[in-house]
Design a protein around this motif. Sequence first.
Motif, short mmCIF file in Angstrom:
data_model
loop_
_atom_site.label_atom_id
_atom_site.label_comp_id
_atom_site.label_asym_id
_atom_site.label_seq_id
_atom_site.Cartn_x
_atom_site.Cartn_y
_atom_site.Cartn_z
N UNK A 1 0.85 -1.18 0.00
CA UNK A 1 0.00 0.00 0.00
C UNK A 1 0.89 1.24 0.00
N UNK A 2 0.78 2.06 -1.02
CA UNK A 2 1.63 3.24 -1.13
C UNK A 2 1.30 4.25 -0.04
N UNK A 3 2.32 4.62 0.74
CA UNK A 3 2.16 5.63 1.78
C UNK A 3 3.00 6.86 1.48
N UNK A 4 4.07 6.69 0.69
CA UNK A 4 4.99 7.80 0.42
C UNK A 4 5.27 7.99 -1.07
N UNK A 5 4.81 7.09 -1.91
CA UNK A 5 5.09 7.16 -3.34
C UNK A 5 3.86 7.62 -4.12
N UNK A 6 4.10 8.15 -5.32
CA UNK A 6 3.01 8.65 -6.18
C UNK A 6 2.25 7.51 -6.83
N UNK A 7 2.98 6.53 -7.34
CA UNK A 7 2.37 5.37 -8.00
C UNK A 7 3.37 4.22 -8.01
N UNK A 8 2.89 3.06 -8.37
CA UNK A 8 3.76 1.89 -8.44
C UNK A 8 3.37 1.03 -9.62
N UNK A 9 4.27 0.15 -10.00
CA UNK A 9 4.01 -0.80 -11.08
C UNK A 9 4.75 -2.10 -10.80
N UNK A 10 4.18 -3.16 -11.31
CA UNK A 10 4.87 -4.45 -11.36
C UNK A 10 5.42 -4.54 -12.78
N UNK A 11 6.73 -4.57 -12.92
CA UNK A 11 7.38 -4.54 -14.22
C UNK A 11 7.98 -5.89 -14.59
N UNK A 12 7.86 -6.25 -15.85
CA UNK A 12 8.47 -7.49 -16.36
C UNK A 12 9.86 -7.16 -16.89
N UNK A 13 10.59 -8.17 -17.29
CA UNK A 13 11.91 -7.95 -17.90
C UNK A 13 11.77 -7.07 -19.14
N UNK A 14 10.65 -7.20 -19.86
CA UNK A 14 10.42 -6.44 -21.08
C UNK A 14 10.02 -4.99 -20.81
N UNK A 15 9.38 -4.73 -19.68
CA UNK A 15 8.91 -3.37 -19.38
C UNK A 15 9.75 -2.65 -18.32
N UNK A 16 10.77 -3.32 -17.82
CA UNK A 16 11.59 -2.78 -16.74
C UNK A 16 12.16 -1.40 -17.06
N UNK A 17 12.56 -1.20 -18.29
CA UNK A 17 13.19 0.08 -18.67
C UNK A 17 12.19 1.11 -19.21
#
Length: 130
Positions: A93-109
């Motif tokens: 649960x984000x308490x200090x960050x604007x947003x989050x993502x779960x990234x794959x090896x293909x989307x990491x960058x």
Amino acid sequence: MKKIEVSAAILVQNGFVFAAERASGEWQGWWEFPGGKIEIGESAEDALKREIFEELGAKICVERKITHVEHDYGTFFLSMHVFLCSILDGELTLKEHAQSRWLSAQTLRSVRFLPADEKILSTIEQILQK
């Protein structure tokens, strides 16, 4: 120059790694792997467990150290211990960050990581491709 020692969690789940965007400060809008400063008398692993619980509300298992990165940010020198981790209990649960993502090896960058975090992307890609 001020030296800051931190721990970072590489939270991997089902072939994806968790990353979060900074909500404020000089590096607002940049992405990072969650974690934080190691306090005096605290181990890198204990600091990571504390920081993840404080910032994301979840308990984690620190599985193993992946690498250690150093980066000169100009106004401070960062020493970052990087650990492979898993979620033991709770939801992120984000308490200090604007947003989050779960990234794959293909989307990491696909997001703009902080310079120190950028240095470990190849290592994370290898972990995700296993």
